[in-house]
Scaffold this active site. Sequence first.
Site, mmCIF file in Angstrom:
data_model
loop_
_atom_site.group_PDB
_atom_site.id
_atom_site.type_symbol
_atom_site.label_atom_id
_atom_site.label_comp_id
_atom_site.label_asym_id
_atom_site.label_seq_id
_atom_site.Cartn_x
_atom_site.Cartn_y
_atom_site.Cartn_z
ATOM 1 C CD GLU A 419 4.313 5.174 2.816
ATOM 2 O OE1 GLU A 419 4.898 4.312 3.483
ATOM 3 O OE2 GLU A 419 4.470 6.409 2.978
ATOM 4 C CD GLN A 441 8.915 -1.753 3.944
ATOM 5 O OE1 GLN A 441 9.003 -1.345 5.103
ATOM 6 N NE2 GLN A 441 9.869 -1.596 3.056
ATOM 7 C CG PHE A 442 3.980 -3.566 6.588
ATOM 8 C CD1 PHE A 442 3.777 -4.864 7.061
ATOM 9 C CD2 PHE A 442 5.274 -3.074 6.531
ATOM 10 C CE1 PHE A 442 4.841 -5.642 7.460
ATOM 11 C CE2 PHE A 442 6.345 -3.855 6.935
ATOM 12 C CZ PHE A 442 6.132 -5.148 7.399
ATOM 13 C CB ALA A 443 -2.355 -3.151 4.570
ATOM 14 C CG ASP A 444 -0.477 -1.940 9.327
ATOM 15 O OD1 ASP A 444 -1.175 -2.024 10.339
ATOM 16 O OD2 ASP A 444 -0.103 -2.928 8.676
ATOM 17 C CB ILE A 446 -2.220 1.851 2.219
ATOM 18 C CG1 ILE A 446 -2.534 2.078 0.730
ATOM 19 C CG2 ILE A 446 -3.495 1.921 3.074
ATOM 20 C CD1 ILE A 446 -3.437 1.023 0.124
ATOM 21 N N PRO A 448 -0.956 7.401 3.688
ATOM 22 C CG PRO A 448 1.172 7.792 4.557
ATOM 23 C CD PRO A 448 0.122 6.734 4.458
ATOM 24 C CG HIS A 488 4.536 -3.863 11.065
ATOM 25 N ND1 HIS A 488 4.765 -3.182 12.244
ATOM 26 C CD2 HIS A 488 5.422 -3.372 10.167
ATOM 27 C CE1 HIS A 488 5.762 -2.326 12.064
ATOM 28 N NE2 HIS A 488 6.173 -2.421 10.814
#
Length: 698
Positions: A419, A441-444, A446, A448, A488
């Site tokens: 990321e 891929q997912f906000a979770d 973000i 890094p 997720h």
Amino acid sequence: MNKNIFKKAFQNLVTAKAMTELYEDNFKVVSKYVHATSRGHEVIQTAVGMQLLPQDYAYPYYRDDSILLAIGMQPKDLMLQLLAKKDDPFSAGRTYYSHPSLKDDDKPKIPHQSSATGMQAIPATGAALGMKYKEEGLSHPEASGLSKGKDLNFEVPPLGARGIVVCSLGDASVTEGEIAEAFQMAALKQLPIIYVVQDNGWDISANAKETRAQNAFDYAKGFHGLEAISIDGTDFEESYTAFEKVLETVRKERRPFLVHARCPLLNHHTSGVRMEFYRDDLEESKTRDPYPKLKQQLLDNGFTSDELQAIEKAAQAVVEKGYREALQAEDPRPEDLFTHDFAPTPITEEQGERSPEGAEKVVMVDCALFAIEELMAKHKECLLYGQDVGGRLGGVFREAATLAQKFGDHRVFNTPIQEAFIVGSTVGMSAVGLRPIVEVQFADYIWPGLNQLFTEVSRSCYLSNGKWPVSMVLRVPIGAYGSGGPYHSSSVESVVANIRGLKIVYPSNGADLKGLMKAAYYDPNPVVIFEHKGLYWSKVPGTKGATSVEPAEDYVLPLGKAWVLQEIWPQDNEETLSIITYGMGVHWAMNASQELGLQDRIEIVDLRTLHPLDEETVMKSVKKCKKCLVVTEEPSDNTFARALSGKIQEECFRYLDAPVMTIGSENMPAIPLNSILEETMIPSTEKVKVKIQDLLDY
């Protein structure tokens, strides 16, 4: 090696040395602001800077004033930054000494980078990735997806004269995880970049034995395809000839290299961390001083002592004159604070057909897909990359489906699970003239990437005084969408909204998403687009409103324009309510007002953009309705929604008939997997209905 090269190198070294000595002699004046110098590192830096060309991109770090002098900067230029003056050519007094950002035609290009050591490696590698695409990616027009007759060619010079990227690093920074991401991509993609690692054995007060299992040369061996050499960075002949060979190799063969240069630190870590505080090797380090070494090399090559003394005196005179002039230079004015936070955007008005006659309704995810397809077909500088967006899958939500097949793997490609690289590489991509669209891929996941988003992406325009805005679009699937579980389902907009220098979009329907995606692409600034997973296909009950007639290709929707999607007239005999919301909250609000049968008493404002925020529309609605509810999916404490509520309360206080209220998720650490617990955690139409009734009855 000819005498002119030796002479230029010596001039550069003694100039840098004279600057260091002048700073020490005038410490009380120049230490008002933090600085570090290249004393002990001058030779390797000079050898690098002397050989760079205007088509190259350089990423120096905060000790590299000798590189800056070697590429043609004058002592006064650097001193204007040292003293944070208005005419500082890099940042207009906004950032520290030897933090360059340069876009001169006759010098290597230097995009802005932060003080966070090692963070420049990812943007630098992104620039090299962009160079590779411009050189090779469009050499196959049949795979480009661009319309026939389009100009498919960037101006690419002959092979041996092509630009390269040089990224300068301190050895201690190579322990950073983001360095590994940069090295991995450089080796994987075989990029034209040289990492110059200056190893002085220190990481502020911690030495190499305490902090490193191996030096950068040994570390580089683990990255297959990244060739490395180790040299004596105090020996000019060795440094110049070794770098010359590496440079020639990278210019022609377009592959990455690492040059590990051993050198002593003969000055303080910075002006704020004095070497006497912690150094126990100062006497040994002085024995490796590059100055007497280079001086002897010039004597061995036909120079006389008088000639060398004359060169030194001339350099000292230039340095002293530059210092006097810099001292007298104008300071920034208070109003200078407020320039270049963003570059001007060309998209300021809604344009094009939002609902073309005969067009079909499509789901939200397809509106974004079609927007990107149209952009890529029209603009050769548009690329899309991230995790799993390539041809095999086309995104885990199919949000990039068919794009790799249509535009080729050189324009739509997978990255490793990196990321930080995905986010930070856009800085370099943008610097070389590309406009990347990337996604996590997912906000979770973000988190890094936040280091790069904060230190490099968001501040580049402001701290380069407008020279290097970052043109990028970051797509972030967000929100709960039906038992996605704790990793997720998260909402993270408040964290990102707290990073100044970003624009943030959060649409509630497909037409808005397409129009905002186009505006984001044409905006020269970084734009984060939050795309709610629960709205992608309108499979979550009550979200059919997210589907839209697909807007025409020419449709653009400017950032910062809210939409009063359910508007009411002022009413003196009825209690009325303004709901301010965005994303999934729009659907909860619309459904709640309809189920309560209160469409004529509830106004609903869809923000569409969190920054810039359309405060005018928000305040106008609240003043009219006299009561306000802010709806968010985030846990409501300490959030964007709560801050917005406070701002509404401040500005509309004398118009209000009740306190501004907020509804969001429960203030728990994560959204559980179990569907009952998830339902308990997040807002819903029913919960919003209760809050509406409470507020109307207040």
